[in-house]
Design a protein around this motif. Sequence first.
Motif, short mmCIF file in Angstrom:
data_model
loop_
_atom_site.label_atom_id
_atom_site.label_comp_id
_atom_site.label_asym_id
_atom_site.label_seq_id
_atom_site.Cartn_x
_atom_site.Cartn_y
_atom_site.Cartn_z
N THR A 1 -3.02 15.84 15.47
CA THR A 1 -2.29 14.84 16.25
C THR A 1 -2.29 13.57 15.92
OG1 THR A 1 -2.90 16.68 18.01
CG2 THR A 1 -2.24 14.60 18.58
N GLY A 2 -3.55 13.12 15.77
CA GLY A 2 -3.61 11.66 15.22
C GLY A 2 -2.81 11.27 13.95
N LEU A 3 -2.57 12.48 12.79
CA LEU A 3 -1.81 11.92 11.73
C LEU A 3 -0.33 12.25 12.33
CD1 LEU A 3 -3.43 14.36 9.17
CD2 LEU A 3 -3.56 11.67 9.24
N VAL A 4 -0.03 13.01 13.19
CA VAL A 4 1.52 13.17 13.90
C VAL A 4 1.73 11.95 14.64
CG1 VAL A 4 2.99 14.41 15.25
CG2 VAL A 4 1.47 15.57 13.74
N ILE A 5 0.78 11.54 15.22
CA ILE A 5 1.09 10.05 16.12
C ILE A 5 1.10 8.92 15.17
CG2 ILE A 5 -0.01 8.43 17.66
CD1 ILE A 5 -1.29 10.99 19.22
N ASP A 6 0.39 9.02 14.02
CA ASP A 6 0.59 7.91 13.24
C ASP A 6 1.92 7.86 12.60
OD1 ASP A 6 -1.70 6.95 13.84
OD2 ASP A 6 -2.72 7.81 11.85
N GLN A 7 2.35 9.05 12.10
CA GLN A 7 3.67 9.17 11.44
C GLN A 7 4.76 9.03 12.59
OE1 GLN A 7 3.95 13.26 9.78
NE2 GLN A 7 2.55 12.86 8.32
N LEU A 8 4.47 9.36 13.71
CA LEU A 8 5.68 9.29 14.89
C LEU A 8 5.73 7.69 14.98
CD1 LEU A 8 7.45 10.32 16.90
CD2 LEU A 8 5.44 10.51 18.32
N ASP A 9 4.46 7.05 14.82
CA ASP A 9 4.41 5.50 15.12
C ASP A 9 5.37 4.92 14.09
OD1 ASP A 9 4.14 3.15 16.01
OD2 ASP A 9 2.13 2.81 15.26
N ALA A 10 5.14 5.26 12.72
CA ALA A 10 5.83 4.76 11.75
C ALA A 10 7.29 5.17 11.63
CB ALA A 10 5.18 5.19 10.39
N THR A 11 7.67 6.49 12.05
CA THR A 11 8.98 6.87 12.39
C THR A 11 9.62 6.01 13.32
OG1 THR A 11 8.43 8.90 11.79
CG2 THR A 11 10.56 8.70 12.83
N MET A 12 8.91 5.69 14.53
CA MET A 12 9.54 4.86 15.53
C MET A 12 10.04 3.52 14.99
SD MET A 12 10.09 6.93 17.91
CE MET A 12 10.32 5.63 19.45
N ASP A 13 8.97 2.80 14.26
CA ASP A 13 9.27 1.66 13.83
C ASP A 13 10.53 1.81 12.91
OD1 ASP A 13 7.21 0.71 15.38
OD2 ASP A 13 5.68 1.00 13.31
N THR A 14 10.57 2.79 11.79
CA THR A 14 11.67 2.87 11.03
C THR A 14 13.12 2.97 11.94
OG1 THR A 14 10.33 3.83 9.50
CG2 THR A 14 12.76 4.11 9.08
N ALA B 1 13.71 2.03 14.88
CA ALA B 1 13.96 0.71 15.44
C ALA B 1 14.53 -0.12 14.79
CB ALA B 1 12.62 0.20 16.22
N SER B 2 14.12 -0.28 13.45
CA SER B 2 15.06 -0.92 12.45
C SER B 2 16.30 -0.41 12.00
CB SER B 2 13.99 -1.36 11.30
OG SER B 2 13.85 -0.09 10.42
N THR B 3 16.36 0.89 12.05
CA THR B 3 17.59 1.49 11.66
C THR B 3 18.60 1.26 12.71
OG1 THR B 3 16.24 3.24 10.48
CG2 THR B 3 18.88 3.64 10.91
N VAL B 4 18.12 1.32 13.92
CA VAL B 4 19.10 1.15 15.34
C VAL B 4 19.44 -0.27 15.26
CG1 VAL B 4 19.04 0.90 17.79
CG2 VAL B 4 18.04 2.87 16.60
N ALA B 5 18.49 -1.20 14.79
CA ALA B 5 19.12 -2.69 14.80
C ALA B 5 19.98 -2.86 13.79
CB ALA B 5 17.98 -3.66 14.59
N GLU B 6 19.79 -2.37 12.64
CA GLU B 6 21.02 -2.25 11.43
C GLU B 6 22.18 -1.64 11.95
OE1 GLU B 6 22.08 -3.77 7.94
OE2 GLU B 6 20.19 -4.18 8.81
N THR B 7 22.14 -0.40 12.58
CA THR B 7 23.30 0.13 12.98
C THR B 7 24.01 -0.71 14.01
OG1 THR B 7 22.17 2.42 12.76
CG2 THR B 7 24.11 2.30 13.88
N ASP B 8 23.36 -1.32 14.71
CA ASP B 8 23.96 -2.28 15.77
C ASP B 8 24.76 -3.36 14.95
OD1 ASP B 8 24.30 -2.98 18.69
OD2 ASP B 8 23.17 -4.94 17.79
N ARG B 9 24.02 -3.78 13.92
CA ARG B 9 24.91 -4.88 13.36
C ARG B 9 25.93 -4.33 12.62
NH1 ARG B 9 19.31 -6.46 12.42
NH2 ARG B 9 19.32 -5.63 10.45
N LEU B 10 26.03 -3.21 12.25
CA LEU B 10 27.09 -2.80 11.38
C LEU B 10 28.03 -2.24 12.36
CD1 LEU B 10 25.17 -0.03 9.07
CD2 LEU B 10 26.30 -2.40 8.32
#
Length: 566
Positions: free
Chosen positions: A122-135, A137-146
């Motif tokens: 669960t700790g690993l999944v949470i870490d991966q989920l945290d990284a995925t959420m960061d990614t 968030a950056s993807t959504v921001a980039e998509t918004d600019r596109l």
Amino acid sequence: ESGQLASSVRAAAGSLPAGSSERAALEALADSLDERTRAASTALDALTAANDRAQSSAAALSDAASALDGAVRQATSGASAYSTTLFGTTLPAVNDALDALAETSSALSGALEAQRLLVAQTGLVIDQLDATMDTAASTVAETDRLFAGLESELGIVYNDVLAFGTSDALSRLVGEGGLDADKIAAFMASPTEVVTEQLYPLNAYGSAMAPLFMNLTFWIGAFMLLVIMRQEADGEGIPGLTLAQRYWGRYLFLAAIAVMQAVICCVGVLALGVQTVSAPALIFAAALASLAYLSIIYAFSVTLQHIGKGICVVLVFAQIPGATGLYPIEMTSPFFQSIYPLFPFTYGIGAMREAICGFYGGQYVSDLLVLALFLVLFMALGLLIRPLMANVNRMVARQVRDGGLFNGEDVDIPVRPYRISQIMRALSDKDTYATALQQRYATFNRWYPRLMKGALVLGVAVPVVLAVIFALTPTEKVWLLTGWLIWIIVIFVALVVIESLRFSFERQLKLESLSDASLIDLYGATADVERAACMDARDAGFGGRERACARDAARDGAEGEEARHE
């Protein structure tokens, strides 16, 4: 009765005169009887009392025994009931409870381990989920600019379409009827058209595969000739027959059979319907391929005996996937792409494909020339190397025959003589030569069992390790298989070398038992054998070898004269 007797005695004493000794004696006797009577009465009273007490004790003891027996009986019945209850009910219940407790403990331990693993995961999944959420968030921001850029571009396109629609440019481009939907659909379904032109058409798949199986037939046919028929030609009834003549005679005899096999095979496949653009070219290529394969197999068989036959078996298995017989070489592994030019199958299959499918430039002639080169090279190998392996072949043939596992054939090649240097050392100082040789032989005998055991262990261990690597790693399997085959060959060669050294020591030790005259005669025989080898080289047509033999003969002649002089 004692009291009555005392009274009688006392009465008798009273009748006697007073003062007499008899009366005194009787009175004393009467007194004594009275005392004894009283003592007996006292003892009788004591015995009566003791008897009464004994009777009361016996009665009490009987009562106690009865009470004890009752108590024992009661205790026995109580113990039996308790034992029955303990072992029949209590202990099984306790055991069941302990088993249930153990199962519960195991289940609890497993649950705790699973919970620990789950927590870690669960700790690993949470870490991966945290990284995925960061990614994300950056993807959504980039998509918004596109999307913002796309919105502005769509606005421009919209304005252009409105302006284009209000003009008459569209009608001038596509006409009054508008766009042709059928033509657009046909173009979208098939934007390109492929036109196939067959340069070398074939009537069947079998015609394309025939070259591989025909070459395989020629190789196996040549191999079976060496297995079924004798590979050595004896000189019985033909005086002066040289080794080269024996080699050529046996090869030409087998070659006639191999060519007949090739012709029969070609006629058979043509009768079955295999296509060919030139039947004579197919038959000629088949005959030359059979001769080349026979030259290879015959050279290996007579030069290395059973090891050579094993190499021929390995070669046929390696050439099936690696000689462009099944797939184009570009579709095979890099390993086969690097070694396929070394296989004779490559050129035999290529020449027959030219005769079956159609000729391309000078490829047919090029393949035939390479096959002829294989024939000549291995013919030279058999003629030149075979005499050098005479002693080794004789040793191997003898051990194969003694082993009883394989069919052994006697080697008709003359035994290679002792080297001139060995004979000269024995002639110069036989004792020193024998001592040094025996020391070397003793050292070799100490190492011989270790070398044989080491070869056996390595011969088994290395293939096992390669098999484990083959099963557990993604390494290209053909490399591992090739390494396994090469290692087996290396082990066989090492065993032959070890046995050859032992055989050589045993031969050299025989020199110390010869006289000087016998050694000089042996020297002359050695020179005769060398001259015979030179004659074989001359008969085989190898000029360089003939000149080298002439130089060796001249040198040996000078050394022989010096030895005879000494």
